[in-house]
Design an enzyme around this catalytic site. Structure first.
Site, PDB file in Angstrom:
ATOM      1  N   CYS A 114       0.829  -1.212   0.000  1.00  0.00           N
ATOM      2  CA  CYS A 114       0.000   0.000   0.000  1.00  0.00           C
ATOM      3  C   CYS A 114       0.859   1.256   0.000  1.00  0.00           C
ATOM      4  CB  CYS A 114      -0.957   0.000   1.188  1.00  0.00           C
ATOM      5  SG  CYS A 114      -0.156  -0.121   2.800  1.00  0.00           S
ATOM      6  N   HIS A 461      -1.586   1.262   7.460  1.00  0.00           N
ATOM      7  CA  HIS A 461      -2.051   1.236   6.068  1.00  0.00           C
ATOM      8  C   HIS A 461      -1.900   2.629   5.454  1.00  0.00           C
ATOM      9  CE1 HIS A 461      -4.239  -0.090   2.579  1.00  0.00           C
ATOM     10  NE2 HIS A 461      -5.190   0.808   2.749  1.00  0.00           N
TER      11      HIS A 461
END
Length: 529
Positions: A114, A461
């Site tokens: 990510c 994330h």
């Protein structure tokens, strides 16, 4: 779900239409425009709970076969037949479909990637980079980036960035590290570690340093500077002055920088405040005049501003007590419009100030014109929705002609822009005019953000946020107003999931908890036109 046969009612007339609940409401509004002539931006479709928004979920509306929707709005000229034959979406190939819809695509997460996906989406907001890559991408990572961006522009499906990831890990082995706390299972290797998006940004930028620069004009044969030096590199002037020996001459040095840092302390509330704290610091070093360690004041100012200014929110700091990096959760407000003149040298400020001041005045005038046009359109829309079917050729006695035509004295927006451009270009300093890729005003707009969600540096994330107008080129509406001026919403890139992110929610990315917080911000110098 199969399309539904519904009806719409407008100005006493009823029209039959097809409503596909699997398509966004904008598709249905466009169909309404085709039969009523009401421009989408002036259209109100009444549904359960209010009016139909562009992001309304049809499942919450619950449309039914044969349902009648009330439509309110001032009808204009009905759309004319297209000059070119209509090509239906099902008959288009992926390239034509991507160009027709201009929709950004997501990137598949290949296992803790990510950080890379968010970085790539934010960097894609630099159109000049894509031009430079197309014209001459060196082999290796730049060539892989060119191929990836080309693939993303020719499809409507999420892209698997496997080839680029392999090139990234080959160029920078740190991104191929595997998690120490995960064990191999059978013949399978341990999972890849989460990486730092800011480190990915810097390493990727460094890998692009050999990409050729862009010429001043199409007639220029050769370019001395590389692209990164032109558009993403600033120059920092650093002055060291001894606090304990005022008579000691100050030391001045210059260095190229790819980013400016925003330090975050217990008292930092604003981005500009944190940047200033990073630029002005106290350090200890050996004094040649005193022959011992002494306290110095380090004052840094930018002597060159690039067209694209990268700001790094220093949210991760080493903690000795736990022997690891920890995240600084503090909320720090960042501006969408950023005046960088407080960060530059006096010499550069003197060159930029006249144009910068004029541009602010011009932007204020543009905002006033937009307000007038919106108010006029709203008045006309309300008057039309309450008017009978037979529209009189002259205003009724109850209408205020001045209010109904508040923008009648305004010229087309393009006329104003051309006039303003000439006035602004006359104020550009010759030195800045000759420096391709530099900012000539010091005035910036925020176009991309990389955020981090979570409490730890080695987990969490990353997501990317990009302003819609940075991806979709500015166009003129039939009325002459610049559409990009009004479209301030953003795209949210959560790996392969892409959604609209309203501009009003940007403050939620300022931090203050474990939710997504701005980590890398990309500012673009404001255009004159």
């Amino acid at each position: 779900m199969a399309p539904l046969a519904v009806k719409i009612k407008h100005a006493g007339k009823i029209h039959d239409l097809q409503l596909d609940p699997d398509q966004p409401p904008t598709i249905f509004k466009e169909a309404v425009y085709q039969v009523t002539g009401i421009p989408v931006d002036r259209m109100k479709v009444m549904v359960k709970g209010g009016t139909l928004k562009d992001d309304t979920d049809w499942r919450k509306v619950g449309p039914k076969e044969g349902q009648t929707f009330m439509v309110i709005g001032a009808a204009g000229e009905l759309p004319k037949p297209p000059e070119k034959p209509i090509v239906f979406m099902e008959d288009m190939d992926d390239t034509s479909l991507a160009q027709a819809l201009s929709l950004p695509v997501g990137l598949k997460n290949l296992g803790n990637t990510c950080y890379m996906n968010a970085t790539l989406q934010a960097m894609r907001a630099i159109p000049e980079l894509q031009i430079a890559l197309q014209e001459g991408a060196p082999s290796g990572l730049p060539s892989a980036l060119k191929s990836l961006y080309t693939q993303m522009s020719r499809t409507t499906e999420s892209v698997v960035p496997g080839g680029f990831l392999a090139s990234l890990r080959q160029a920078f082995p740190q991104f191929a590290e595997r998690a120490q706390n995960s064990k191999a299972i059978g013949t399978m290797l341990a999972a890849y570690s989460q990486q730092d998006a800011e480190e990915c940004w810097i390493q990727l930028t460094n890998s692009l340093k050999e990409v050729p620069g862009l010429p001043v004009s199409s007639s220029e044969a050769s370019v001395s500077k590389k692209f990164i030096d032109q558009y993403l590199t600033g120059e920092m002037r650093r002055e060291l002055k001894c606090d304990e020996a005022p008579e000691e001459p100050p030391t001045v040095s210059f260095e190229k920088v790819l980013k400016i840092e925003c330090n975050i302390s217990i008292s930092t509330n604003y981005m500009l405040q944190g940047i200033k704290e990073a630029l002005d610091q106290k350090i200890e070093k050996i004094s040649p005049s005193l022959g011992r360690d002494a306290l110095y004041t380090s004052t840094s100012r930018l002597s060159r501003l690039p067209s694209y200014l990268t700001v790094h929110m220093v949210r991760f700091a080493w903690r000795r007590d736990i022997a690891r990096k920890a995240k600084i959760m503090r909320r720090v407000k960042f501006p969408t419009d950023f005046d960088a003149l407080e960060l530059v040298t006096e010499e550069l400020k003197e060159k930029m100030a006249p144009l910068s001041t004029k541009l602010k005045d011009v932007e204020a005038n543009r905002a006033e014109r937009r307000t007038i046009r919106k108010r006029s359109a709203a008045v006309r829309g309300e008057a039309s929705s309450s008017a009978p079917l037979a529209v009189p050729s002259q205003p009724s006695s109850t209408e205020d002609p001045q209010e109904m035509h508040v923008d009648s004295s305004l010229e087309a927006e393009s006329v104003y822009r051309q006039r303003e451009l000439k006035e602004l270009e006359a104020l550009v300093h010759p030195d800045l005019q000759a420096d391709v890729g530099c900012s000539i005003t010091g005035q910036y707009e925020l176009i991309a953000i990389v955020t981090h969600k979570g409490a730890a540096a080695d987990s969490g994330h990353y997501m990317g946020f990009v302003k819609k107008s940075a991806i979709q080129s500015a166009t003129l509406s039939p009325s002459g107003a610049f559409l990009a001026d009004d479209d301030d919403d953003w795209y949210k890139f959560d790996d392969d999931k892409v959604s609209i992110f309203p501009k009003d929610k940007l403050p939620t990315l300022e931090g203050g908890g474990e939710d997504s917080a701005a980590y890398v911000l990309l500012y673009k110098t404001k255009p004159l036109a």
